[in-house]
Design an enzyme around this catalytic site. Structure first.
Site, PDB file in Angstrom:
ATOM      1  N   ASP A 122       0.836  -1.324  -0.158  1.00  0.00           N
ATOM      2  CA  ASP A 122       0.005   0.153  -0.072  1.00  0.00           C
ATOM      3  C   ASP A 122       0.800   1.244   0.015  1.00  0.00           C
ATOM      4  O   ASP A 122       0.655   2.294  -0.690  1.00  0.00           O
ATOM      5  CB  ASP A 122      -1.038   0.009   1.276  1.00  0.00           C
ATOM      6  CG  ASP A 122      -1.859   1.067   1.395  1.00  0.00           C
ATOM      7  OD1 ASP A 122      -1.492   2.281   1.393  1.00  0.00           O
ATOM      8  OD2 ASP A 122      -2.951   0.692   1.120  1.00  0.00           O
TER       9      ASP A 122
ATOM     10  N   LYS B 254       2.226 -15.465  -3.238  1.00  0.00           N
ATOM     11  CA  LYS B 254       3.080 -16.582  -4.032  1.00  0.00           C
ATOM     12  C   LYS B 254       3.832 -17.403  -3.129  1.00  0.00           C
ATOM     13  O   LYS B 254       3.862 -18.861  -3.375  1.00  0.00           O
ATOM     14  CB  LYS B 254       3.982 -16.023  -4.931  1.00  0.00           C
ATOM     15  CG  LYS B 254       3.298 -15.123  -6.318  1.00  0.00           C
ATOM     16  CD  LYS B 254       2.212 -15.943  -6.978  1.00  0.00           C
ATOM     17  CE  LYS B 254       1.531 -15.155  -7.958  1.00  0.00           C
ATOM     18  NZ  LYS B 254       0.345 -16.003  -8.755  1.00  0.00           N
TER      19      LYS B 254
ATOM     20  N   ARG C  63      -8.576  10.272 -13.677  1.00  0.00           N
ATOM     21  CA  ARG C  63      -8.346  10.490 -12.259  1.00  0.00           C
ATOM     22  C   ARG C  63      -8.130   8.987 -11.789  1.00  0.00           C
ATOM     23  O   ARG C  63      -7.722   8.603 -10.754  1.00  0.00           O
ATOM     24  CB  ARG C  63      -9.391  10.888 -11.511  1.00  0.00           C
ATOM     25  CG  ARG C  63      -9.870  12.463 -11.519  1.00  0.00           C
ATOM     26  CD  ARG C  63     -10.620  13.190 -10.646  1.00  0.00           C
ATOM     27  NE  ARG C  63     -10.306  12.674  -9.396  1.00  0.00           N
ATOM     28  CZ  ARG C  63     -11.464  12.679  -8.482  1.00  0.00           C
ATOM     29  NH1 ARG C  63     -12.533  12.534  -9.126  1.00  0.00           N
ATOM     30  NH2 ARG C  63     -11.202  11.986  -7.217  1.00  0.00           N
ATOM     31  N   LYS C  64      -8.087   7.914 -12.640  1.00  0.00           N
ATOM     32  CA  LYS C  64      -7.647   6.717 -12.246  1.00  0.00           C
ATOM     33  C   LYS C  64      -6.295   6.251 -12.759  1.00  0.00           C
ATOM     34  O   LYS C  64      -5.957   6.237 -13.679  1.00  0.00           O
ATOM     35  CB  LYS C  64      -8.478   5.531 -13.003  1.00  0.00           C
ATOM     36  CG  LYS C  64     -10.130   5.691 -12.577  1.00  0.00           C
ATOM     37  CD  LYS C  64     -10.882   4.617 -13.340  1.00  0.00           C
ATOM     38  CE  LYS C  64     -12.321   4.525 -12.740  1.00  0.00           C
ATOM     39  NZ  LYS C  64     -13.311   3.501 -13.856  1.00  0.00           N
TER      40      LYS C  64
END
Lengths: 260, 260
Positions: B181, B205, B226-227
């Site tokens: 994050d 994994k 805005r993405k």
């Protein structure tokens, strides 16, 4: 070495606990747990009375802080958190729901979930369950999980403290992922057994204010072979606000115990 | 109140810092940062010399621990962590890469990323950036992020401590989500500006052993309005082991500064 000696008895009544011969060490010395049959046998304390599926069991916690159950109210819990806790504890009375004890060493949590008996005390370890790593009450993760086995659901009451900050004043996405991970994995451990998280997909809908109380709800959607598909939801206690939604793929290990 | 007074000057050379008139408080009293033009102006210290895009700037950290830069080596870092750090610092010399300072209060990180000038010191707050919440060096998250603006990449050196445990001996999925994050959001903040995480999808994994050193790599894949679509990878330093892969959808706020 006297502190490592633990009484070999457990009280299965609401009465005061039997004396363990140790000097009481404050309020945390004794805990009364409402336990299901899968609850781990602790050192010297038989916690699995087969004839009594759901029982109140008092255990001595004099050995170490490792055995402190963090999934119980403390002074940092807000009134809303306590109200929710009491509501769920009420639902535990008929055995429909069960409070899941929580320790700071993950091996005890796993034992709790899987009904295994741990060997006598090993050496002390520095490792701690990530979500129990903050020592001071109220600063980090305050949470308690409840399980409904028949519905394959786990619900977590979560009060995020100020050390979980991401955006200013709000909970870090990693903190949300952490409680979701615990909760979704709890679904697997409580209903089937050992498992590993393979995929966690979180959609963040609204930021969670620090210090609020939220519900984290997880359920098993389906099981295909060793693949378990679970879903999670983080919402306000009144249901008005959805904070996050999640799905997870969990890979089941060799099942040691099934509650299905 | 003398400690709240801070020198109004910053050294932009490799020379010893100018005196701030305060008594030195050990090694952490001074920091020399290699800074880009977006680096936040700190209280009384101008850190944005427009004529000098990448400069070594020495700042006085005498005000409080809030301004301690945690993205610098400490005694808990392993040789492998230090070797990786030195390797990246070498790549910073020509300005291709920049080390991103990191504080325990998120507002300073955001200011750092966005080039904003913070107002004079506000009241002390209990809140802490989640990934800087463990006080003792080496027990929690040890990490430092480096950014390559031209490639829109952020790389994090991450040494997970024993307080980040999930499966016994391995890193909690929530800890992995937390560094991902930070890293994926760092991509957005460093290349465009303010943003919020909308979706984080992590495939685990292989479990990460506690105490190991891993690289977390993120990059901007594309931007549509805005993405912003970003991807992340957690791998061993030799590239032999992939621990996790991630994708994220980040929603950009009003852009205050763009380095693209």
């Amino acid at each position: 070495m006297e502190d490592t000696r633990c009484p070999k008895e457990a009280s299965t009544t609401h009465d005061k606990p039997k004396s363990c011969g140790h000097q009481a060490k404050g309020l945390d010395h004794w805990r009364t747990l409402r336990c299901g049959p899968w609850v781990a046998a602790r050192k010297g304390v038989v916690l699995r009375p087969a004839h009594l599926p759901f029982s109140n069991i008092t255990v001595c916690l004099c050995q170490s802080r490792r055995l402190k159950d963090y999934a119980l109210p403390n002074a940092s819990w807000s009134k809303e958190m306590l109200d929710q806790f009491n509501k769920f504890m009420e639902m535990c009375k008929d055995g429909t729901w069960i409070r899941i004890p929580s320790y700071r060493n993950v091996k005890y949590d796993i034992a709790e979930w899987q009904g295994e008996k741990l060997e006598d005390e090993e050496e002390e370890t520095e490792a701690r369950l990530f979500s129990r790593s903050v020592d001071v009450e109220g600063l980090g993760f305050e949470y308690v999980m409840f399980c409904n086995l028949s519905e394959k659901r786990v619900v977590c009451l979560f009060q995020p403290g100020p050390y979980l900050e991401g955006p200013p004043g709000f909970v870090h996405g990693g903190s949300v992922a952490t409680v979701l991970d615990n909760n979704l994995m709890g679904c697997a451990f409580m209903t089937v057994g050992g498992a590993l998280m393979a995929n966690l997909n979180i959609s963040f809908k609204s930021p969670i204010p620090l210090g609020s109380v939220v519900l984290v709800e997880s359920r098993v959607e389906k099981v295909e072979g060793r693949k378990m598909f679970t879903s999670g939801l983080v919402r306000s206690t009144d249901g008005e606000t959805i904070y996050a939604k999640a799905t997870a793929l969990v890979i089941l290990m060799e099942s040691k115990k099934s509650h299905l």
